[in-house]
Design a protein around this motif. Structure first.
Motif, PDB file in Angstrom:
ATOM      1  N   VAL A   5      29.666  39.063  31.648  1.00  0.00           N
ATOM      2  CA  VAL A   5      30.887  39.863  31.642  1.00  0.00           C
ATOM      3  C   VAL A   5      32.043  38.886  31.786  1.00  0.00           C
ATOM      4  CG1 VAL A   5      32.224  41.607  32.877  1.00  0.00           C
ATOM      5  CG2 VAL A   5      29.770  41.921  32.568  1.00  0.00           C
ATOM      6  N   THR A   6      33.039  39.027  30.921  1.00  0.00           N
ATOM      7  CA  THR A   6      34.228  38.180  30.949  1.00  0.00           C
ATOM      8  C   THR A   6      35.445  39.068  31.168  1.00  0.00           C
ATOM      9  OG1 THR A   6      33.187  36.691  29.358  1.00  0.00           O
ATOM     10  CG2 THR A   6      35.564  36.472  29.654  1.00  0.00           C
ATOM     11  N   VAL A   7      36.290  38.664  32.126  1.00  0.00           N
ATOM     12  CA  VAL A   7      37.497  39.427  32.444  1.00  0.00           C
ATOM     13  C   VAL A   7      38.699  38.508  32.288  1.00  0.00           C
ATOM     14  CG1 VAL A   7      38.684  40.863  34.143  1.00  0.00           C
ATOM     15  CG2 VAL A   7      36.186  40.776  34.123  1.00  0.00           C
ATOM     16  N   SER A   8      39.640  38.896  31.416  1.00  0.00           N
ATOM     17  CA  SER A   8      40.863  38.126  31.192  1.00  0.00           C
ATOM     18  C   SER A   8      42.032  38.848  31.846  1.00  0.00           C
ATOM     19  CB  SER A   8      41.151  37.985  29.701  1.00  0.00           C
ATOM     20  OG  SER A   8      40.119  37.281  29.069  1.00  0.00           O
ATOM     21  N   PHE A   9      42.834  38.059  32.579  1.00  0.00           N
ATOM     22  CA  PHE A   9      44.014  38.614  33.238  1.00  0.00           C
ATOM     23  C   PHE A   9      45.306  38.083  32.650  1.00  0.00           C
ATOM     24  CE2 PHE A   9      40.747  39.127  36.486  1.00  0.00           C
ATOM     25  CZ  PHE A   9      40.941  40.455  36.813  1.00  0.00           C
ATOM     26  N   GLY A  10      45.240  37.289  31.623  1.00  0.00           N
ATOM     27  CA  GLY A  10      46.441  36.730  31.021  1.00  0.00           C
ATOM     28  C   GLY A  10      46.165  35.343  30.473  1.00  0.00           C
ATOM     29  N   PRO A  11      47.183  34.481  30.496  1.00  0.00           N
ATOM     30  CA  PRO A  11      47.028  33.161  29.881  1.00  0.00           C
ATOM     31  C   PRO A  11      46.090  32.218  30.635  1.00  0.00           C
ATOM     32  CG  PRO A  11      49.198  33.377  30.887  1.00  0.00           C
ATOM     33  CD  PRO A  11      48.541  34.719  30.971  1.00  0.00           C
ATOM     34  N   GLU A  12      45.871  32.465  31.920  1.00  0.00           N
ATOM     35  CA  GLU A  12      44.950  31.593  32.659  1.00  0.00           C
ATOM     36  C   GLU A  12      43.519  31.816  32.172  1.00  0.00           C
ATOM     37  OE1 GLU A  12      45.574  35.367  34.916  1.00  0.00           O
ATOM     38  OE2 GLU A  12      46.994  33.855  34.301  1.00  0.00           O
ATOM     39  N   ALA A  13      42.648  30.913  32.557  1.00  0.00           N
ATOM     40  CA  ALA A  13      41.247  30.987  32.125  1.00  0.00           C
ATOM     41  C   ALA A  13      40.615  32.302  32.575  1.00  0.00           C
ATOM     42  CB  ALA A  13      40.465  29.814  32.702  1.00  0.00           C
ATOM     43  N   ALA A  62      38.800  46.752  37.034  1.00  0.00           N
ATOM     44  CA  ALA A  62      39.132  45.333  36.854  1.00  0.00           C
ATOM     45  C   ALA A  62      40.624  45.111  37.081  1.00  0.00           C
ATOM     46  CB  ALA A  62      38.729  44.864  35.459  1.00  0.00           C
ATOM     47  N   GLN A  63      41.437  45.996  36.546  1.00  0.00           N
ATOM     48  CA  GLN A  63      42.891  45.885  36.689  1.00  0.00           C
ATOM     49  C   GLN A  63      43.305  46.020  38.152  1.00  0.00           C
ATOM     50  OE1 GLN A  63      45.169  49.092  34.880  1.00  0.00           O
ATOM     51  NE2 GLN A  63      46.644  47.593  34.142  1.00  0.00           N
ATOM     52  N   ALA A  64      42.771  47.005  38.836  1.00  0.00           N
ATOM     53  CA  ALA A  64      43.112  47.223  40.247  1.00  0.00           C
ATOM     54  C   ALA A  64      42.616  46.078  41.126  1.00  0.00           C
ATOM     55  CB  ALA A  64      42.535  48.550  40.729  1.00  0.00           C
ATOM     56  N   ALA A  65      41.463  45.525  40.788  1.00  0.00           N
ATOM     57  CA  ALA A  65      40.891  44.433  41.579  1.00  0.00           C
ATOM     58  C   ALA A  65      41.722  43.163  41.448  1.00  0.00           C
ATOM     59  CB  ALA A  65      39.452  44.174  41.144  1.00  0.00           C
ATOM     60  N   GLY A  66      42.145  42.869  40.236  1.00  0.00           N
ATOM     61  CA  GLY A  66      42.933  41.667  40.008  1.00  0.00           C
ATOM     62  C   GLY A  66      42.146  40.386  40.219  1.00  0.00           C
ATOM     63  N   PRO A  67      42.761  39.260  39.904  1.00  0.00           N
ATOM     64  CA  PRO A  67      42.083  37.973  40.025  1.00  0.00           C
ATOM     65  C   PRO A  67      41.611  37.670  41.447  1.00  0.00           C
ATOM     66  CG  PRO A  67      44.134  37.725  38.805  1.00  0.00           C
ATOM     67  CD  PRO A  67      44.100  39.128  39.335  1.00  0.00           C
ATOM     68  N   LYS A  68      42.361  38.120  42.436  1.00  0.00           N
ATOM     69  CA  LYS A  68      42.004  37.827  43.828  1.00  0.00           C
ATOM     70  C   LYS A  68      40.635  38.418  44.189  1.00  0.00           C
ATOM     71  CE  LYS A  68      43.621  38.051  48.541  1.00  0.00           C
ATOM     72  NZ  LYS A  68      44.645  38.471  49.451  1.00  0.00           N
ATOM     73  N   GLN A  69      40.395  39.671  43.842  1.00  0.00           N
ATOM     74  CA  GLN A  69      39.116  40.311  44.155  1.00  0.00           C
ATOM     75  C   GLN A  69      37.969  39.639  43.402  1.00  0.00           C
ATOM     76  OE1 GLN A  69      38.731  43.042  46.397  1.00  0.00           O
ATOM     77  NE2 GLN A  69      36.595  42.494  46.199  1.00  0.00           N
ATOM     78  N   PHE A  70      38.252  39.171  42.189  1.00  0.00           N
ATOM     79  CA  PHE A  70      37.218  38.483  41.412  1.00  0.00           C
ATOM     80  C   PHE A  70      36.900  37.108  41.998  1.00  0.00           C
ATOM     81  CE2 PHE A  70      37.986  41.830  38.404  1.00  0.00           C
ATOM     82  CZ  PHE A  70      36.736  42.026  37.835  1.00  0.00           C
ATOM     83  N   GLY A  71      37.710  36.633  42.941  1.00  0.00           N
ATOM     84  CA  GLY A  71      37.408  35.403  43.659  1.00  0.00           C
ATOM     85  C   GLY A  71      36.252  35.579  44.633  1.00  0.00           C
ATOM     86  N   ASP A  72      35.943  36.822  44.973  1.00  0.00           N
ATOM     87  CA  ASP A  72      34.795  37.140  45.831  1.00  0.00           C
ATOM     88  C   ASP A  72      33.569  37.210  44.922  1.00  0.00           C
ATOM     89  OD1 ASP A  72      32.770  38.381  47.303  1.00  0.00           O
ATOM     90  OD2 ASP A  72      34.076  39.928  48.140  1.00  0.00           O
ATOM     91  N   TRP A  75      31.330  40.416  45.075  1.00  0.00           N
ATOM     92  CA  TRP A  75      31.943  41.606  44.470  1.00  0.00           C
ATOM     93  C   TRP A  75      31.967  41.453  42.946  1.00  0.00           C
ATOM     94  CZ3 TRP A  75      35.724  43.060  41.170  1.00  0.00           C
ATOM     95  CH2 TRP A  75      36.020  44.426  41.117  1.00  0.00           C
ATOM     96  N   ALA A  76      32.356  40.272  42.466  1.00  0.00           N
ATOM     97  CA  ALA A  76      32.430  40.030  41.018  1.00  0.00           C
ATOM     98  C   ALA A  76      31.066  40.233  40.364  1.00  0.00           C
ATOM     99  CB  ALA A  76      32.958  38.624  40.749  1.00  0.00           C
ATOM    100  N   SER A  77      30.007  39.774  41.027  1.00  0.00           N
ATOM    101  CA  SER A  77      28.661  39.949  40.486  1.00  0.00           C
ATOM    102  C   SER A  77      28.287  41.427  40.429  1.00  0.00           C
ATOM    103  CB  SER A  77      27.657  39.177  41.346  1.00  0.00           C
ATOM    104  OG  SER A  77      26.354  39.378  40.863  1.00  0.00           O
ATOM    105  N   GLU A  78      28.602  42.177  41.473  1.00  0.00           N
ATOM    106  CA  GLU A  78      28.313  43.616  41.480  1.00  0.00           C
ATOM    107  C   GLU A  78      29.101  44.330  40.379  1.00  0.00           C
ATOM    108  OE1 GLU A  78      26.004  45.497  43.633  1.00  0.00           O
ATOM    109  OE2 GLU A  78      25.381  43.404  43.451  1.00  0.00           O
ATOM    110  N   PHE A  79      30.366  43.956  40.218  1.00  0.00           N
ATOM    111  CA  PHE A  79      31.189  44.540  39.153  1.00  0.00           C
ATOM    112  C   PHE A  79      30.553  44.264  37.788  1.00  0.00           C
ATOM    113  CE2 PHE A  79      34.303  43.996  35.797  1.00  0.00           C
ATOM    114  CZ  PHE A  79      34.947  45.224  35.815  1.00  0.00           C
ATOM    115  N   ALA A  80      30.158  43.024  37.570  1.00  0.00           N
ATOM    116  CA  ALA A  80      29.565  42.651  36.280  1.00  0.00           C
ATOM    117  C   ALA A  80      28.259  43.404  36.040  1.00  0.00           C
ATOM    118  CB  ALA A  80      29.334  41.139  36.231  1.00  0.00           C
TER     119      ALA A  80
END
Length: 103
Positions: A5-13, A62-72, A75-80
């Motif tokens: 699963v790939t999540v893009s939040f903008g120009p960053e990786a 994904a939008q509500a979680a934002g990049p910060k939540q995906f740092g966990d 949580w990111a694995s469960e989301f994916a």
């Protein structure tokens, strides 16, 4: 077969979560997990009709979680796992600024 699963939040990786060596989540558990996160994060339906499709739910969480939540990583694995299982697709790409989910 590749599974991620790939999540893009903008120009960053983008955030990439590899699911190749991860136990799949049962479909009903995945739907429950996404429902729980959607409610907990106070997400709103994207469509004016109020209908929430599974892809919309994945995008909203994904939008509500934002990049910060995906740092966990946990949580990111469960989301994916939940996203891949609920959508029944091994590869899921979520573009938050573009409001799209592709397979």
């Amino acid at each position: 077969m590749r599974s991620e699963v790939t999540v893009s939040f903008g120009p960053e990786a983008p955030v990439r979560i590899d699911l190749d060596e991860v136990q799949p989540m049962p479909h009903d558990v995945a739907r429950w997990w996404l429902d729980e996160q959607f409610t907990r994060m106070g997400c709103e339906p994207l469509r004016p009709t109020g209908k929430v499709l599974l892809a919309d739910k994945v995008l909203c969480v994904a939008q509500a979680a934002g990049p910060k939540q995906f740092g966990d990583a946990r949580w990111a694995s469960e989301f994916a796992r939940a996203s891949s299982a609920a959508l029944a697709k091994p590869v899921v790409r979520i573009d938050v600024p573009g409001l799209t989910v592709s397979y």
